[in-house]
Every structure is written in C-alpha cells, then in structure tokens.
Design a protein around this motif. Structure first.
Motif, mmCIF file in Angstrom:
data_model
loop_
_atom_site.group_PDB
_atom_site.id
_atom_site.type_symbol
_atom_site.label_atom_id
_atom_site.label_comp_id
_atom_site.label_asym_id
_atom_site.label_seq_id
_atom_site.Cartn_x
_atom_site.Cartn_y
_atom_site.Cartn_z
ATOM 1 N N SER A 160 -23.479 15.342 -11.646
ATOM 2 C CA SER A 160 -24.748 16.054 -11.566
ATOM 3 C C SER A 160 -24.776 17.032 -12.738
ATOM 4 C CB SER A 160 -24.843 16.812 -10.240
ATOM 5 O OG SER A 160 -23.961 17.925 -10.247
ATOM 6 N N SER B 266 -26.396 28.158 -11.854
ATOM 7 C CA SER B 266 -27.523 28.798 -12.530
ATOM 8 C C SER B 266 -27.553 30.303 -12.296
ATOM 9 C CB SER B 266 -28.849 28.167 -12.094
ATOM 10 O OG SER B 266 -29.035 28.287 -10.697
ATOM 11 N N TRP C 64 -24.012 19.954 -12.593
ATOM 12 C CA TRP C 64 -22.880 20.867 -12.411
ATOM 13 C C TRP C 64 -21.535 20.139 -12.408
ATOM 14 C CZ3 TRP C 64 -25.258 24.709 -13.900
ATOM 15 C CH2 TRP C 64 -26.559 24.986 -13.478
ATOM 16 N N ASN D 43 -22.025 25.150 -5.831
ATOM 17 C CA ASN D 43 -22.615 23.868 -6.180
ATOM 18 C C ASN D 43 -23.648 24.018 -7.289
ATOM 19 O OD1 ASN D 43 -21.209 22.521 -4.132
ATOM 20 N ND2 ASN D 43 -22.734 23.135 -2.620
ATOM 21 N N ASP D 44 -23.990 25.249 -7.633
ATOM 22 C CA ASP D 44 -25.046 25.534 -8.595
ATOM 23 C C ASP D 44 -24.610 26.769 -9.395
ATOM 24 O OD1 ASP D 44 -27.319 26.477 -9.910
ATOM 25 O OD2 ASP D 44 -28.663 25.870 -8.308
#
Length: 194
Positions: free
Chosen positions: A156, A140, A158, A137-138
């Motif tokens: 979002s 980073s 993402w 979900n991320d």
C-alpha cells in the motif's frame, strides 16, 4: 522517478522505477550521484537522522565496517541535484519490534530534523531492516505520503515493496527482478514469510 515527483503530480509511466539508497553513505556522492545526474535520473536517499554527519553506528555496534554518512549540507546538495531525501527513522532501529510510543518518536523526530535541514517535509520514509511497525497503518500524521518496506504481504502507500540489489547481482538477475513475474513471486513469498 521518485516519491516527491509522484506527490507533486508527475504521473509515472510503466517503465519508471524508483531507485533508493539507504543510510546516505557519503561515498555515494562520489559515484552514484554523478552517474544519476549524468543520466538525468533521480533517486531517493534515506537518512537515519540521529547519524547525520556521523557514521553507521548501528552496524559498528555489531562489529561491521565504519562508513561515513552525509552531513546536512550533503543532504541539501542532493535535493538541489534533483534527488529526494527521505526518512530512515531517527535511530535506525527495528520499528516492527518497538512499542507505539517509540515508533511515534522515531517517525516524528526524523521528520522534524529533515524538515529543518531541507526546508520542507520529507515525503517518504523507508523502514529500517524492512520491518513495518504494527502501531501505525497511516503515516500521514507525521507528514509522510509514502513508506517502503522489504517484505509486504499487501503493498500500500505505507508498505511499498522494494527489492534489494546485492553486490553479486548480475545484469540478468536485475532484469529478472524488474520483470512483472518477480512481483508475482514476491507477493507469494512475502505472504509466506509474514
């Protein structure tokens, strides 16, 4: 504008759009890039890193036309011209159909190669075929700050929603796609297709 400019703190205006080109076909260097530069515009070019300097192997495997893709020097020239180069995964596969280990490999490998080629990490990535992986979900942890999809029920950082410009789009259909009403329609239609 592009995602790198946003990441560097350049605020967008209401009239800004982010133009994106998937796969980095070498032919874009002959017509798209000069037109963008002439108009003082930027765009994001998404590269499947396994095919840098090669061709669109994923399409050729399906019997589609072979297209020569940009090489490392071309990608560096894009960034020198003010464009952004982003990840399109490593092998141009459906990330939404892959397990967590494969998705991690695709995101990490692509980022490693682009960082090596460009001298800095890629800021954004575009999911091949628009499918959002279920595993993460991320993004980073792989060095990305933005990711783009085609269908995204809840956009979002993402899963930024994109729309496709087709060869048969007209000035009228493009204006419709850029209108805020189209965004409302997409919110409704994406939730039904998800």
């Amino acid at each position: 504008t592009n995602f790198r400019r946003l990441h560097e703190g350049v605020p967008p205006t209401r009239r800004d759009v982010i133009l994106t080109f998937d796969d980095c076909g070498k032919h874009l260097l002959d017509f798209a890039v000069p037109e963008l530069v002439q108009r003082k515009m930027t765009a994001v070019f998404y590269m499947p890193t396994a095919d840098i300097g090669g061709h669109n192997s994923w399409n050729v495997a399906k019997g589609k036309s072979k297209v020569e893709l940009m090489n490392e020097a071309d990608l560096r020239d894009l960034e020198t011209a003010g464009m952004e180069v982003g990840s399109h995964s490593h092998d141009h596969i459906h990330l939404d159909r892959e397990n967590e280990e494969q998705v991690q490999y695709q995101l990490q490998k692509s980022q490693e190669i682009l960082t090596d080629v460009l001298g800095r990490p890629a800021v954004s990535m575009a999911y091949p075929y628009g499918g959002i992986p279920h595993s993460f979900n991320d993004l980073s942890e792989f060095g990305y700050h933005h990711a783009c999809s085609i269908f995204s029920e809840r956009p979002s950082s993402w899963s930024r929603r994109r729309f496709i410009v087709h060869d048969d789009d007209s000035n009228w259909s493009l204006r419709c796609k850029l209108h805020r009403t189209y965004g409302l329609y997409r919110s409704w239609s994406d939730s039904r297709s998800g």
